[in-house]
Design a protein around this motif. Structure first.
Motif, PDB file in Angstrom:
ATOM      1  N   SER A 148     -23.819 -18.199  11.554  1.00 45.52           N
ATOM      2  CA  SER A 148     -24.404 -19.163  10.620  1.00 45.52           C
ATOM      3  C   SER A 148     -23.419 -19.689   9.575  1.00 45.52           C
ATOM      4  O   SER A 148     -23.535 -20.825   9.129  1.00 45.52           O
ATOM      5  CB  SER A 148     -25.619 -18.531   9.934  1.00 45.52           C
ATOM      6  N   LEU A 205     -26.556 -25.838  19.051  1.00 47.91           N
ATOM      7  CA  LEU A 205     -26.415 -24.442  19.506  1.00 47.91           C
ATOM      8  C   LEU A 205     -27.059 -23.523  18.475  1.00 47.91           C
ATOM      9  O   LEU A 205     -26.880 -23.723  17.272  1.00 47.91           O
ATOM     10  CB  LEU A 205     -24.938 -24.054  19.612  1.00 47.91           C
ATOM     11  N   PRO A 206     -27.786 -22.499  18.921  1.00 48.44           N
ATOM     12  CA  PRO A 206     -28.315 -21.544  17.940  1.00 48.44           C
ATOM     13  C   PRO A 206     -27.163 -20.804  17.265  1.00 48.44           C
ATOM     14  O   PRO A 206     -26.110 -20.616  17.861  1.00 48.44           O
ATOM     15  CB  PRO A 206     -29.154 -20.593  18.794  1.00 48.44           C
ATOM     16  N   LYS A 207     -27.378 -20.384  16.019  1.00 45.04           N
ATOM     17  CA  LYS A 207     -26.361 -19.616  15.288  1.00 45.04           C
ATOM     18  C   LYS A 207     -26.939 -18.243  14.965  1.00 45.04           C
ATOM     19  O   LYS A 207     -28.060 -18.132  14.481  1.00 45.04           O
ATOM     20  CB  LYS A 207     -25.983 -20.321  13.978  1.00 45.04           C
ATOM     21  N   ASP A 216     -26.933 -14.749  12.728  1.00 37.72           N
ATOM     22  CA  ASP A 216     -26.557 -14.392  11.361  1.00 37.72           C
ATOM     23  C   ASP A 216     -25.242 -13.623  11.413  1.00 37.72           C
ATOM     24  O   ASP A 216     -25.013 -12.835  12.340  1.00 37.72           O
ATOM     25  CB  ASP A 216     -27.648 -13.525  10.716  1.00 37.72           C
ATOM     26  N   LYS A 255     -35.165 -22.900  11.534  1.00 36.10           N
ATOM     27  CA  LYS A 255     -34.231 -24.006  11.314  1.00 36.10           C
ATOM     28  C   LYS A 255     -33.088 -23.516  10.426  1.00 36.10           C
ATOM     29  O   LYS A 255     -31.920 -23.707  10.746  1.00 36.10           O
ATOM     30  CB  LYS A 255     -34.999 -25.153  10.626  1.00 36.10           C
ATOM     31  N   ASN A 296     -31.679 -20.105   7.983  1.00 40.72           N
ATOM     32  CA  ASN A 296     -31.878 -18.677   7.714  1.00 40.72           C
ATOM     33  C   ASN A 296     -32.125 -18.441   6.218  1.00 40.72           C
ATOM     34  O   ASN A 296     -32.200 -19.396   5.440  1.00 40.72           O
ATOM     35  CB  ASN A 296     -30.692 -17.852   8.241  1.00 40.72           C
ATOM     36  N   GLU A 324     -28.611 -21.486   5.637  1.00 43.16           N
ATOM     37  CA  GLU A 324     -27.671 -22.056   6.608  1.00 43.16           C
ATOM     38  C   GLU A 324     -28.426 -22.558   7.834  1.00 43.16           C
ATOM     39  O   GLU A 324     -29.395 -21.943   8.271  1.00 43.16           O
ATOM     40  CB  GLU A 324     -26.654 -20.979   7.040  1.00 43.16           C
ATOM     41  N   LEU A 325     -27.919 -23.649   8.398  1.00 47.20           N
ATOM     42  CA  LEU A 325     -28.549 -24.241   9.586  1.00 47.20           C
ATOM     43  C   LEU A 325     -28.331 -23.312  10.778  1.00 47.20           C
ATOM     44  O   LEU A 325     -27.196 -23.019  11.135  1.00 47.20           O
ATOM     45  CB  LEU A 325     -27.929 -25.613   9.867  1.00 47.20           C
ATOM     46  N   VAL A 326     -29.402 -22.809  11.386  1.00 48.68           N
ATOM     47  CA  VAL A 326     -29.231 -21.871  12.502  1.00 48.68           C
ATOM     48  C   VAL A 326     -29.940 -22.299  13.797  1.00 48.68           C
ATOM     49  O   VAL A 326     -29.571 -21.832  14.873  1.00 48.68           O
ATOM     50  CB  VAL A 326     -29.678 -20.438  12.117  1.00 48.68           C
ATOM     51  N   ASN A 327     -30.925 -23.160  13.695  1.00 49.02           N
ATOM     52  CA  ASN A 327     -31.604 -23.690  14.889  1.00 49.02           C
ATOM     53  C   ASN A 327     -31.861 -22.663  15.981  1.00 49.02           C
ATOM     54  O   ASN A 327     -31.392 -22.805  17.110  1.00 49.02           O
ATOM     55  CB  ASN A 327     -30.789 -24.847  15.478  1.00 49.02           C
TER      56      ASN A 327
END
Lengths: 817, 195, 266
Positions: free
Chosen positions: A272, A327-329, A331, B147, B149, B153-156
Motif C-alpha cells: 500500500s 492491482l490490489p495492494k 498492507d 478501496k 486501508n 492508502e489506495l489498496v483496491n
C-alpha cells in the motif's frame, strides 16, 4: 525458495534431474528421494554406480536410506546445527574453494560497523513486533557506491571473518548434543562432503519438504547454500542445491505465482505504501554502481509493465500507469498465506473460498481449526477430479449439515491426460502434454472453468458496475475458442509475450502481434505484453512451441538434453553456469565441461548471461547476474531472521532451552493466538517428537490416490512408525490400533513398530521420535476406515520468510486405546 | 505467426521405441502364437499413442496413453521409453496412472451443488453453477471491497474471498487463476508451494 | 534359429521398493486392487494373491554384528525350467513357452489347484470367483511383440532386467563378485534353473518365504512320469486331475489365504 533467491538470485532448483548422475557426492537431507521422487533416485543411483558417495541424513531410516552408502539419523528440527557444524569444519580445516569464494561470493565484502550477533539475536531486533530492523545488515561502500572489499579476507568485519566467527560456535560436542548425531557420524559426513571443495569435484544436495516444513525452513536451505558456495559447488554439473518439489507443476504454479506475495515471474506484489508505478518500480529495481555487475533486475520495469499490458491490453496506457492502481495492494508488512487465510476465516472475515485441485481441510496445519473456520463460509467453490474432505466439510466427522449455512459447488474437472497444456518439472523443464481423451460427463479443464467463471463475473460488472470495476471490465479475457473451449495455445502465447505495435529493432521490422522470442526484447513503454517474463522464449519468433520439443541429443554428454522441451530461463539447463568456469572462462573441471569461453563466445549450455567472463574488466560480468552485486550471498540480509543462519528449537520441542542461546525459537516467527492455536513444548504430557511425511504409494493428502484401488491396496490406512524401544516401554505391539495425541488433537491409527526409528541422546537425555504419513482423510476409504488427517495434530506456525508450516517437528504422545 | 503443430503426437512403435527386447539381440520371430493372449498387445499396436506427463511429483516423467481408435477411450498407460528422465520407467503412482482416467468410477462427472443447510449434493448444469457463482463472487466482493486501508492508502482489494490452488494443473491454467485472482482484487492467494 | 531363452534378473541390491512393478503388473494385466488392512508393514497385500502376481516384500533385518538392513525382495513366479506346476497341471493350462518361461492358458485351467500344492515357491494363486489359477506369465504377449515385461519396463533403477539366459547369468555372477560379502546368485542351481534369477545381498535363508533348497516334490515326479500320461487319456483330464490334486494336496492349504481379501474388491 526464499533462501535460494537470497543466496543466488533465483528461487528454483539450480540443476535438473538427469544432472544428478554427474555428482561425486550426493547429500540427501530433508528429502526421502527414493520414496517421493523415485525416478530422481534412478539418477542418484547412476552416480553411485560411477563411484559417488550417497549420504542420507534423516530422523528415520527410509527406502532412501536403504540404497545410500550410509544413513545418519538426526533429531527433527536440528538441521542448522548439523550443517552449521559442517561450515565450522570447512572453515577450520581450510576445505573451502578459495578462488571461488573470493571471486563469486560476497566473502570479501565489509559489513556495516553496527552489525552484531549476540545470544541468538542479530542487531536490530524489535521484540514487540518480532521483526528485525535490517539497517545494519548492510555493506560499506566506497565513494563510487560500490561495496568495499578486502581481498585478503582478513578484515574483522569482512563477511568471511564474520561467518567464521559465527559458525565457530557450532563445535562437534555442541552439534552432537543438539542433533543426537554421534561425533563419529558428524565427522564422517563433514569429511566426505567437504572433499568436494576442489575444482574437479562436485557435491550436490537434494532437499524437499523435510527442510521447508520448519519454523527455520528457509534458513535450513540458507545454511546449505553457504556450504555449497564455500565448496564451489554452485553452477556446476553435478552440483547445486536441488529442491525436489512435491507436485507435478508446483514449479509452474510458483512461476505463475498463485501466491499472495508475488505476481507471475516472481514480480513483487505491490504494497500500500507504494502508491504510484514510479515509486513501486524504484523500490523493486535494484541499482548497482559496479560496472561488472550485470544486475539483471535493472530490467525489472520491462517485465512489470509488460505484465500489466498482458492483463489490460489496450486499456493499460502510459497515462494510467498501465493500470497499476487496479492491482490490489497488500498492507505493508502483512502476510496473506494459507494459515493467515484460515485464521481470518476462523474470525469470520473470509466469506467465499475457491479451492482448486486441493484438499486444504487435510493439508493445512491444525485441521480441526481449519474445519471449524470453513463453517463460517457463505460459499465454497471446489474444482477437482475427485471429491474430497474440503468439499464435504459440511458433513465431516462431528458436523451437523443442517447447521452449516455454506452454499457449496463441486465442479468436475478433466484429469491431466484429458487436456492439453504444459507442466514444469523441478528442473524447470516446461513439457507439453497432449490431450489423449475427452473427460467423461460434464468435466472440463480447470482452466476452462476459471475462464468461464471470470467471464460471467465480468459480464455482471459490465452490466451493473461496482467498486473497483475497472480491473475487471478492462481485463483482457478472450481465452475461449470458437467452440467455447479453453484456447490453451492462446494462453501459452499470452504468457510468452508479444509485440503490441510494429517495431523496428536492429533495422528489422517486427510486426504487431509477433511473438517475443526472448525476454531480452521486452520493453517498459507498453510496446510489449508478456504474461510471465521468465517464460518468454517458450515460443520461437517463428511460432514454434518449444515446449513440444522431443529432441534427444545430448552433445555435452552431461544429460542437458537441450532440445527436449523448453527450460526457463532461455533454455538454460544449469543456472549460474558461468560459475563453473574460472574468471577467464576456463572450466574448473575439464572432465565435466558445462561451459567454456572460447575468446569470443560461450560454448556448452546456454550461458547465464552472454557477457565475457569477469577477468575482462571492460565487458566482463560477474556470474550471479540476478544478484544486485553480481556475486552470491554468504551474507544474506534479505532473510527475515538473520543474514546468517542460527539454530533455534522448533516451536514445540523436547528441550526447555535452546542449547545455543537464550532464544528458544526463531525470534521472527509469527505466533497465531486464536483459542484453537495451543502449543505445548517440553511438556511431560507430550514427550515425543513427531514428524509427518508421505509415502511412494500416495500423493500429498491422498486426495487423488486414495480413490485408486491399486494404490490404496498397497498403503491402506493411517499408521504411526514407532521405534522398538519406545513401543516396548509403552507395551505397544506391531499392528495394534493406538492413538497419537498432541495439544491440538488426536489421531487414531495403526502402530508400525520398527527398527528404523532409534531414540536420540539429546542434551544428556533420551528423546524418542515417531512419524506419521499425512495421506489419509475421513471421506475415503469410506466411514473413516482409512483414518483421518494427521494435521489434526500439527501447530499453526511457520517459517517467517515463506510461511511453510512446521509439519516436521512437533510434540506428541502415543497411547494405547 | 503460425502455430500449426497442435493436437496429437504419435509415437512410432507400440509403446515407445527406446527399449525393446530386440535391442538385446534377441530374435523374436514367433514359433507358436496363442491368439487369445495377444489381445491387449494387438490393441496397443493399433491404438493412437498420445504422450503426456505424470501428474504427481515434480520429476516430470513421460507417459504414453494408448487410445482406442473406435471409442476414443484410453485403455492403457505406461512409461514413455523415449523420455530422457524416466526412460520408460515409473514408480507405483505413475504405473497406476491409468486409474485416474474415466475408468475410475469415483471420478466426478457432474456439477454438484449443496444448498445452505442441505444434507446432500444435487446435480446441476454448468449454466446454473457459473451464473450463481458469479453472483456470489460479485455480491461478496462488492459488500466489503476495500478501496482504501486504515491509513487511507489506495489498496483496491477484496479481503473476503480466498483462492487456493493449484500446483497440479497446467501452466496455462495456473496463469489464468493467478490473473483472475488479481483482477478480482484478492490478496488471500496461495497454493501448495508451502505444503 | 535358436530359441531365445530368457532370464529376468532381480538385483535386490538396486531395488528401492517403489512398487512400480507391483502396480504396473496390475495395470497391464487388468487385475483389480482389493481392500487390505494396515498390519504393521509396508508390505501389502501381505502375500501374493490372485490379483497380485508380483509383490515387494519388506523385511527389517539386523545382522548379528548389529548392522541394519531393510531388505526388499520382489516375489513372483520363478519360471522354473523343471516346473512342478507344468508337470502337475492336468489340463495343459500351464506350459513352457518358447522363451523358457511358464505360460498360462487361462481358458484351459480347471481350477484343480494341483499347481498350488506343487510349486516349491508358493506362487500360483486361486481366484474362487472365476475358479481359475492366476500367476505371472512374464508378460508373454509383450515378449512376443518385442516389448519388455511390464515390471521390467517400469523399474526405475535397473533392479529388474531381462535378456538372454547366458548373458544374465554372467551378469548376475559379475554383480555378486562386485558386491562381495554374502551376496549370491539364487535360482540357477535348482529346479533345472529358473528363468528368474536373484542377486541377493544376504544368504537365502535370511529372506522371508524364500526356500533355501527348492525342489520339485517327489510325488510330482512320480505324477509326471507315470500318472499324468494316464490322466490325459481321461476326458479333459478333469476328473483324474481333481483326484490327484486331492491325493497330493500335501501340507499346504490351497483354499484359504486369499479369502480375507475377497470382500469389497473394486
Amino acid at each position: 525458495m526464499a533462501a535460494l533467491g537470497e543466496s543466488f538470485g533465483r528461487g528454483s532448483m539450480t540443476n535438473h534431474y538427469c544432472d544428478l548422475k554427474n555428482a561425486d557426492v550426493i547429500l540427501i537431507m530433508g528429502s526421502n528421494a527414493a520414496e517421493h521422487h523415485p525416478i530422481a533416485f534412478k539418477w542418484i543411483l547412476r552416480a553411485k554406480e560411477k563411484g559417488a558417495a550417497i549420504i542420507h541424513v534423516d530422523p528415520r531410516y527410509t527406502r532412501t536410506s536403504a540404497r545410500c552408502d550410509f544413513h545418519v539419523p538426526l533429531r527433527s528440527g536440528t538441521d542448522i546445527a548439523f550443517l552449521g557444524g559442517m561450515i565450522n569444519y570447512i572453515m577450520e580445516n581450510n576445505k573451502y574453494f578459495k578462488d571461488y569464494v573470493l571471486n563469486y561470493t560476497n566473502a570479501s565484502f565489509i559489513v556495516d560497523g553496527g552489525f552484531y550477533f549476540k545470544d541468538g539475536l542479530f542487531s536490530g531486533y524489535d521484540a514487540k513486533n518480532r521483526k528485525y530492523d535490517k539497517g545494519t545488515w548492510t555493506f560499506e561502500k566506497d565513494s563510487d557506491g560500490v561495496p568495499r572489499r578486502d581481498m585478503t579476507l582478513q578484515h574483522p568485519r569482512s563477511v568471511f571473518q564474520l561467518l567464521k566467527k559465527h559458525y565457530s560456535r557450532y563445535t562437534l560436542d555442541k552439534v552432537s548434543s543438539i542433533t543426537g548425531v554421534s561425533k563419529e557420524n558428524l565427522l564422517k559426513v563433514y569429511e566426505i562432503y567437504s572433499a568436494t571443495g576442489v575444482p574437479d569435484k562436485a557435491g550436490t544436495e537434494c532437499y524437499a519438504l523435510g527442510w521447508t516444513h520448519h519454523t527455520v525452513g528457509s534458513q535450513n536451505i540458507r545454511t546449505m547454500a553457504i556450504i555449497q558456495l564455500l565448496l564451489g559447488n554452485m553452477g556446476i554439473a553435478g552440483g547445486g542445491i536441488n529442491a525436489l518439489r512435491g507436485e507435478p507443476n508446483v514449479q509452474g504454479s510458483t512461476d505463475h505465482c498463485i501466491l499472495y506475495g508475488n505476481l507471475p515471474g516472481y514480480l513483487k506484489m505491490p504494497v500500500s505504501s507504494l502508491d504510484s508505478l514510479d515509486k513501486y518500480l524504484k523500490k523493486c529495481t535494484p541499482v548497482s554502481n559496479d560496472p561488472q555487475s550485470a544486475n539483471y533486475y535493472a530490467n525489472y520495469p520491462k517485465f512489470f509493465v509488460s505484465f500489466l499490458k498482458s492483463l489490460w491490453n489496450d486499456k493499460a496506457t502510459k497515462d494510467n500507469e498501465f493500470g497499476y492502481d487496479w492491482l490490489p495492494k497488500m498492507d505493508d508488512g502483512k502476510a496473506y498465506s494459507t494459515m493467515h487465510m484460515f485464521d481470518a476465516m476462523y474470525d469470520g472475515k473470509v466469506k467465499g473460498y475457491f479451492c482448486v485441485g486441493a484438499d486444504t481441510a487435510l493439508s493445512t496445519p491444525n485441521s480441526n481449526k481449519v474445519r471449524k473456520a470453513m463453517e463460517n463460509l457463505d460459499w465454497l467453490v471446489g474444482e477437482n477430479i475427485f471429491n474430497n474432505e474440503t468439499y464435504e466439510f459440511w458433513r465431516g466427522p462431528g458436523v451437523d449439515p443442517t447447521k452449516i449455512k455454506t452454499e457449496c459447488f463441486l465442479l468436475p474437472a478433466s484429469a491431466s491426460m484429458e487436456k492439453e497444456g504444459s507442466q514444469s518439472n523441478s528442473g524447470r523443464w516446461v513439457q507439453w502434454k497432449y490431450k489423449a481423451a475427452e473427460a467423461s460427463g460434464d468435466a472440463i479443464p480447470v482452466g476452462e472453468i476459471e475462464i468461464k467463471i471470470m467471464a460471467e463475473v465480468k459480464k455482471l460488472y459490465e452490466k451493473e458496475g461496482g467498486p473497483g470495476a475497472e480491473a475487471i471490465v478492462n481485463l483482457k479475457w478472450d481465452y475461449l475458442d470458437r467452440k467455447g473451449r479453453m484456447d490453451v495455445l492462446k494462453v501459452a502465447q499470452q504468457i510468452n509475450g508479444h509485440f503490441t505495435q510494429d517495431l523496428v529493432v536492429d533495422g528489422k521490422t517486427i510486426k504487431k502481434g509477433s511473438l517475443c522470442p526472448t525476454f531480452g526484447m521486452l520493453k517498459d513503454d507498453g510496446s510489449t505484453a508478456c504474461g510471465n517474463w521468465i517464460m518468454s522464449g517458450s515460443f520461437g519468433a517463428d511460432g514454434e512451441n518449444r515446449m513440444m520439443r522431443r529432441g534427444k541429443e545430448d552433445p555435452t554428454g552431461l544429460g542437458l538434453f537441450p532440445n527436449w522441451s523448453f527450460a526457463w530461463p532461455v533454455n538454460r539447463r544449469v543456472i549460474y553456469n558461468r560459475a563453473s568456469c574460472d574468471v577467464n572462462g576456463k572450466p574448473y573441471n575439464p572432465q565435466r565441461k558445462l561451459l567454456e569461453w572460447t575468446g569470443d563466445k560461450w560454448v556448452g549450455d546456454v550461458p547465464d548471461g552472454p557477457w565475457p567472463p569477469m577477468a575482462d574488466k571492460e565487458k566482463g560480468k560477474y556470474p550471479f547476474i540476478m544478484k544486485q552485486d553480481g556475486v552470491a550471498s554468504l551474507f544474506g540480509p534479505g532473510m527475515a531472521e538473520g543474514p546468517f543462519s542460527e539454530h533455534y528449537e522448533p516451536l514445540e520441542s523436547p528441550l526447555e532451552k535452546n542449547p545455543m542461546s537464550s532464544q528458544r525459537t526463531n525470534p521472527a516467527i509469527e505466533i497465531f493466538k486464536g483459542e484453537m492455536d495451543v502449543f505445548a513444548s517440553a511438556s511431560e504430557k507430550f514427550p515425543y517428537v513427531c514428524t509427518t511425511y508421505s509415502c511412494t504409494e500416495h500423493w500429498c493428502t491422498g486426495a487423488l490416490t486414495r480413490w485408486q484401488a491399486w494404490l490404496l491396496e498397497a498403503m491402506p490406512e493411517l499408521y504411526v512408525e514407532i521405534g522398538e524401544k519406545l513401543a516396548k516401554e509403552k507395551g505397544i505391539k506391531n499392528g495394534e490400533r493406538i492413538k497419537v495425541i498432541s495439544a491440538r488433537g488426536e489421531a487414531p491409527c495403526v502402530a508400525m513398530v520398527t527398527k528404523r526409528f532409534k531414540p536420540f541422546q539429546v542434551e544428556g537425555k533420551t528423546v524418542h521420535q515417531v512419524g506419521m504419513p499425512f495421506n489419509y482423510g475421513w471421506l475415503y476409504p469410506e466411514k473413516g476406515k482409512g483414518g483421518d488427517s494427521t494435521n489434526r495434530l500439527t501447530p499453526t506456525v511457520g517459517c517467517p520468510n515463506t510461511f511453510c508450516p512446521e509439519y516436521k517437528a512437533f510434540m506428541v504422545n502415543v497411547v494405547k486405546l | 505467426m503460425d502455430v500449426t503443430r497442435r493436437g496429437f503426437l504419435t509415437i512410432t512403435g507400440a509403446v515407445g521405441s527406446g527399449i525393446a527386447l530386440s535391442s538385446l539381440g534377441i530374435n523374436l520371430n514367433p514359433t507358436r502364437a496363442y491368439a487369445k493372449e495377444l489381445n491387449k498387445m494387438n490393441r496397443v499396436r493399433t491404438a493412437k499413442q498420445v504422450t503426456t506427463v505424470c501428474c504427481y511429483c515434480s520429476v516430470g516423467c513421460g507417459l504414453i496413453c494408448s487410445v482406442d481408435g473406435i471409442n476414443g477411450k484410453i485403455f492403457n498407460i505406461e512409461g514413455d521409453a523415449d523420455h530422457p528422465i524416466n526412460e520408460g520407467s515409473l514408480c507405483a503412482k505413475g504405473a497406476g496412472f491409468f486409474d485416474l482416467t474415466e475408468a475410475n468410477k469415483h471420478r466426478l462427472t457432474k456439477v454438484l451443488y449443496r444448498k445452505p443447510y442441505g444434507t446432500e449434493w444435487e446435480e446441476k448444469d454448468w449454466d446454473f453453477a457459473l451464473s450463481r457463482i458469479a453472483r456470489l463472487v460479485k455480491d461478496t466482493r462488492d459488500k466489503e471491497f476495500v478501496k482504501r486501508n486504515a491509513k487511507g492508502e489506495l489498496v483496491n482489494r477484496c479481503e473476503t474471498i480466498g483462492h487456493y490452488g493449484s500446483s497440479n494443473v497446467d501452466n496455462e491454467e495456473c496463469w489464468i487463476m493467478s490473473v483472475k485472482s488479481r483482477a478480482l482484487g484478492l490478496v488471500y492467494i496461495d497454493h501448495q508451494a508451502r505444503v | 534359429m535358436s530359441k531365445p531363452e530368457l532370464i529376468k534378473l532381480i538385483d535386490t541390491t538396486l531395488c528401492t521398493a517403489c512398487r512400480g512393478c507391483q502396480v504396473a503388473c496390475k495395470q497391464w494385466n487388468e487385475m483389480p486392487g482389493l481392500r487390505t488392512k494396515q498390519w504393521g508393514s509396508y508390505q501389502n497385500p501381505p502375500d501374493l494373491q490372485w490379483n497380485t502376481w508380483t509383490l515387494i516384500r519388506f523385511q527389517e533385518y539386523e545382522a548379528s554384528n548389529g548392522d541394519f538392513k531393510w531388505l526388499f525382495r520382489k516375489d513372483g513366479c520363478m519360471h522354473c525350467a523343471d516346473a512342478a506346476c507344468v508337470k502337475v497341471c492336468p489340463s495343459g493350462a500351464l506350459y513352457h513357452t518358447e522363451f523358457g518361461t511358464v505360460g498360462l492358458h487361462s481358458s484351459l485351467c480347471i481350477g484343480c489347484k494341483a499347481c498350488i500344492a506343487a510349486c516349491p515357491f508358493d506362487t500360483p494363486r486361486y481366484n474362487p470367483q472365476t475358479d481359475k489359477i492366476l500367476k505371472c506369465d512374464l508378460c508373454y504377449d509383450r515378449l512376443k511383440n518385442d516389448e519388455l515385461p511390464t515390471c521390467v519396463k517400469s523399474c526405475p533403477t535397473g533392479a529388474l532386467t531381462i535378456g538372454r539366459k547366458e548373458d544374465m547369468i554372467t551378469k548376475a555372477y559379475s554383480r555378486v563378485r562386485e558386491l562381495g560379502g554374502d551376496a549370491n546368485v539364487y535360482g540357477d542351481k535348482f529346479v533345472g534353473g529358473t528363468h528368474v534369477l536373484y542377486v541377493l545381498d544376504e544368504k537365502p535363508e535370511v529372506y522371508d518365504k524364500l526356500p533355501e533348497k527348492p525342489r520339485v516334490p517327489l510325488t510330482i515326479i512320480a505324477w509326471k512320469d507315470w500318472l499324468k500320461p494316464l490322466s490325459l487319456l481321461a476326458a479333459g483330464g478333469v476328473i483324474v486331475g481333481s483326484f490327484f490334486h486331492y491325493i497330493i494336496h500335501g501340507p499346504k492349504d490351497t483354499s484359504g489365504g486369499d479369502q480375507a481379501n475377497q470382500g469389497g474388491g473394486e
